[in-house]
Design a protein around this motif. Structure first.
Motif, PDB file in Angstrom:
ATOM      1  N   PRO A 233       1.660   6.531   4.562  1.00  0.00           N
ATOM      2  CA  PRO A 233       0.447   7.362   5.113  1.00  0.00           C
ATOM      3  C   PRO A 233       0.484   7.895   4.600  1.00  0.00           C
ATOM      4  CG  PRO A 233       2.568   7.571   6.796  1.00  0.00           C
ATOM      5  CD  PRO A 233       3.021   6.625   5.405  1.00  0.00           C
ATOM      6  N   ARG A 234      -0.847   7.748   4.800  1.00  0.00           N
ATOM      7  CA  ARG A 234      -2.002   9.927   4.248  1.00  0.00           C
ATOM      8  C   ARG A 234      -2.546  10.643   5.299  1.00  0.00           C
ATOM      9  NH1 ARG A 234      -7.139   8.607   0.837  1.00  0.00           N
ATOM     10  NH2 ARG A 234      -8.853  10.529   2.691  1.00  0.00           N
ATOM     11  N   VAL A 235      -1.591  11.712   5.171  1.00  0.00           N
ATOM     12  CA  VAL A 235      -1.809  12.608   6.087  1.00  0.00           C
ATOM     13  C   VAL A 235      -2.437  13.719   5.223  1.00  0.00           C
ATOM     14  CG1 VAL A 235      -0.775  14.443   7.701  1.00  0.00           C
ATOM     15  CG2 VAL A 235       0.682  12.920   6.665  1.00  0.00           C
ATOM     16  N   LEU A 236      -3.951  13.813   6.209  1.00  0.00           N
ATOM     17  CA  LEU A 236      -5.178  15.196   5.999  1.00  0.00           C
ATOM     18  C   LEU A 236      -5.312  16.002   6.127  1.00  0.00           C
ATOM     19  CD1 LEU A 236      -8.126  12.506   5.479  1.00  0.00           C
ATOM     20  CD2 LEU A 236      -6.390  12.767   4.168  1.00  0.00           C
ATOM     21  N   MET A 237      -4.202  16.328   7.323  1.00  0.00           N
ATOM     22  CA  MET A 237      -4.298  17.398   7.933  1.00  0.00           C
ATOM     23  C   MET A 237      -3.326  17.575   8.765  1.00  0.00           C
ATOM     24  SD  MET A 237      -6.905  19.170  10.675  1.00  0.00           S
ATOM     25  CE  MET A 237      -6.501  20.437  12.241  1.00  0.00           C
ATOM     26  N   SER A 238      -2.002  19.022   8.129  1.00  0.00           N
ATOM     27  CA  SER A 238      -0.817  18.685   9.138  1.00  0.00           C
ATOM     28  C   SER A 238      -1.110  19.764  10.189  1.00  0.00           C
ATOM     29  CB  SER A 238       0.124  19.759   8.286  1.00  0.00           C
ATOM     30  OG  SER A 238       0.661  18.583   7.027  1.00  0.00           O
ATOM     31  N   ALA A 239      -0.947  20.302  11.824  1.00  0.00           N
ATOM     32  CA  ALA A 239      -0.861  20.617  13.025  1.00  0.00           C
ATOM     33  C   ALA A 239       0.073  21.091  13.538  1.00  0.00           C
ATOM     34  CB  ALA A 239      -2.652  20.086  13.244  1.00  0.00           C
ATOM     35  N   PRO A 240      -0.450  21.926  14.175  1.00  0.00           N
ATOM     36  CA  PRO A 240       0.626  22.469  15.528  1.00  0.00           C
ATOM     37  C   PRO A 240       0.299  21.515  16.337  1.00  0.00           C
ATOM     38  CG  PRO A 240      -1.100  23.602  14.793  1.00  0.00           C
ATOM     39  CD  PRO A 240      -1.213  23.619  14.298  1.00  0.00           C
ATOM     40  N   GLN A 241       1.374  21.062  17.368  1.00  0.00           N
ATOM     41  CA  GLN A 241       1.038  19.969  17.863  1.00  0.00           C
ATOM     42  C   GLN A 241      -0.007  20.196  19.162  1.00  0.00           C
ATOM     43  OE1 GLN A 241       5.395  20.445  19.998  1.00  0.00           O
ATOM     44  NE2 GLN A 241       5.956  18.847  18.352  1.00  0.00           N
ATOM     45  N   ALA A 242      -0.691  21.330  19.644  1.00  0.00           N
ATOM     46  CA  ALA A 242      -1.693  21.411  20.690  1.00  0.00           C
ATOM     47  C   ALA A 242      -3.175  20.584  20.076  1.00  0.00           C
ATOM     48  CB  ALA A 242      -2.170  23.317  20.898  1.00  0.00           C
ATOM     49  N   VAL A 243      -2.792  20.903  18.890  1.00  0.00           N
ATOM     50  CA  VAL A 243      -4.122  19.025  17.865  1.00  0.00           C
ATOM     51  C   VAL A 243      -3.453  17.952  18.026  1.00  0.00           C
ATOM     52  CG1 VAL A 243      -5.238  19.379  15.540  1.00  0.00           C
ATOM     53  CG2 VAL A 243      -4.088  21.232  16.243  1.00  0.00           C
ATOM     54  N   PRO A 244      -4.795  17.457  18.575  1.00  0.00           N
ATOM     55  CA  PRO A 244      -4.460  15.666  18.775  1.00  0.00           C
ATOM     56  C   PRO A 244      -3.913  15.513  17.718  1.00  0.00           C
ATOM     57  CG  PRO A 244      -5.943  16.407  19.908  1.00  0.00           C
ATOM     58  CD  PRO A 244      -5.791  17.607  18.844  1.00  0.00           C
ATOM     59  N   LEU A 245      -3.331  13.832  17.110  1.00  0.00           N
ATOM     60  CA  LEU A 245      -2.984  12.727  16.161  1.00  0.00           C
ATOM     61  C   LEU A 245      -3.609  11.700  16.443  1.00  0.00           C
ATOM     62  CD1 LEU A 245      -1.646  12.677  13.680  1.00  0.00           C
ATOM     63  CD2 LEU A 245       0.374  11.810  15.250  1.00  0.00           C
ATOM     64  N   VAL A 246      -4.827  12.022  15.498  1.00  0.00           N
ATOM     65  CA  VAL A 246      -5.523  10.536  15.409  1.00  0.00           C
ATOM     66  C   VAL A 246      -4.572   9.551  13.883  1.00  0.00           C
ATOM     67  CG1 VAL A 246      -7.957   9.577  14.773  1.00  0.00           C
ATOM     68  CG2 VAL A 246      -7.307  11.954  16.359  1.00  0.00           C
ATOM     69  N   VAL A 247      -4.308   8.629  14.530  1.00  0.00           N
ATOM     70  CA  VAL A 247      -4.145   7.546  13.453  1.00  0.00           C
ATOM     71  C   VAL A 247      -4.801   5.957  13.418  1.00  0.00           C
ATOM     72  CG1 VAL A 247      -2.165   5.991  12.365  1.00  0.00           C
ATOM     73  CG2 VAL A 247      -1.682   8.217  14.255  1.00  0.00           C
ATOM     74  N   VAL A 248      -4.977   6.195  12.064  1.00  0.00           N
ATOM     75  CA  VAL A 248      -6.187   4.646  11.856  1.00  0.00           C
ATOM     76  C   VAL A 248      -5.854   3.649  10.621  1.00  0.00           C
ATOM     77  CG1 VAL A 248      -8.364   4.093  10.839  1.00  0.00           C
ATOM     78  CG2 VAL A 248      -8.846   6.678  11.730  1.00  0.00           C
ATOM     79  N   TYR A 249      -5.145   2.504  11.494  1.00  0.00           N
ATOM     80  CA  TYR A 249      -4.875   1.797  10.319  1.00  0.00           C
ATOM     81  C   TYR A 249      -5.910   1.055  10.097  1.00  0.00           C
ATOM     82  CZ  TYR A 249      -0.400   3.185  13.199  1.00  0.00           C
ATOM     83  OH  TYR A 249       0.680   3.595  13.970  1.00  0.00           O
ATOM     84  N   HIS A 250      -5.843   0.609   8.795  1.00  0.00           N
ATOM     85  CA  HIS A 250      -7.184  -0.239   8.427  1.00  0.00           C
ATOM     86  C   HIS A 250      -6.235  -0.986   6.882  1.00  0.00           C
ATOM     87  CE1 HIS A 250      -6.395   2.336   5.016  1.00  0.00           C
ATOM     88  NE2 HIS A 250      -5.839   3.739   5.529  1.00  0.00           N
ATOM     89  N   GLY A 251      -7.079  -1.681   6.303  1.00  0.00           N
ATOM     90  CA  GLY A 251      -7.062  -2.494   5.407  1.00  0.00           C
ATOM     91  C   GLY A 251      -7.850  -2.657   4.420  1.00  0.00           C
ATOM     92  N   ALA A 252      -7.225  -3.132   3.423  1.00  0.00           N
ATOM     93  CA  ALA A 252      -7.726  -3.497   1.714  1.00  0.00           C
ATOM     94  C   ALA A 252      -9.508  -4.449   2.368  1.00  0.00           C
ATOM     95  CB  ALA A 252      -7.231  -3.424   1.241  1.00  0.00           C
ATOM     96  N   GLY A 253     -10.977  -3.996   1.347  1.00  0.00           N
ATOM     97  CA  GLY A 253     -11.289  -4.835   1.331  1.00  0.00           C
ATOM     98  C   GLY A 253     -12.120  -5.528   3.329  1.00  0.00           C
ATOM     99  N   CYS A 254     -11.863  -4.672   4.458  1.00  0.00           N
ATOM    100  CA  CYS A 254     -11.952  -4.526   5.125  1.00  0.00           C
ATOM    101  C   CYS A 254     -13.652  -3.475   6.091  1.00  0.00           C
ATOM    102  CB  CYS A 254     -11.489  -4.394   6.578  1.00  0.00           C
ATOM    103  SG  CYS A 254     -11.623  -3.410   8.090  1.00  0.00           S
ATOM    104  N   HIS A 255     -14.870  -4.601   5.774  1.00  0.00           N
ATOM    105  CA  HIS A 255     -15.972  -3.657   6.221  1.00  0.00           C
ATOM    106  C   HIS A 255     -15.850  -2.385   7.457  1.00  0.00           C
ATOM    107  CE1 HIS A 255     -17.683  -6.782   8.091  1.00  0.00           C
ATOM    108  NE2 HIS A 255     -17.738  -5.575   8.667  1.00  0.00           N
TER     109      HIS A 255
END
Length: 92
Positions: free
Chosen positions: A4-26
């Motif tokens: 996974p590519r993590v764009l931002m590390s944050a303290p636990q107080a900041v919500p974590l958003v995960v986006v699952y995606h695939g190649a070629g998916c518009h």
């Protein structure tokens, strides 16, 4: 297995958003663009996970991608509704 590519590390107080995606998916491209824009605005932690080549992730998410989770809860599939996204992130 793709890492996974993590764009931002944050303290636990900041919500974590995960986006699952695939190649070629518009729909995935659009959802990622929306979530990245919201990330700049709202400052949550963001993790992007490519499901391609991972049998477990493919089986779990292929028919639903893009899938957006907030704090481990699946909240959007196919489309991201920006106002609902803002409300959910702000509530965390």
């Amino acid at each position: 297995m793709p890492q996974p590519r993590v764009l931002m590390s944050a303290p636990q107080a900041v919500p974590l958003v995960v986006v699952y995606h695939g190649a070629g998916c518009h729909l995935c491209e659009r959802a990622l663009a929306q979530v990245r824009s919201l990330h700049a605005e709202l400052g949550f932690a963001l993790e992007e996970v490519a499901i391609d080549g991972d049998p477990e992730l493919e089986a779990r998410y292929r028919e639903l991608i893009p899938v957006v989770e907030i704090e481990g809860e699946q909240v959007f599939t196919y489309h991201v509704h920006e106002e609902a996204f803002r409300r959910r992130v702000s509530a965390r």
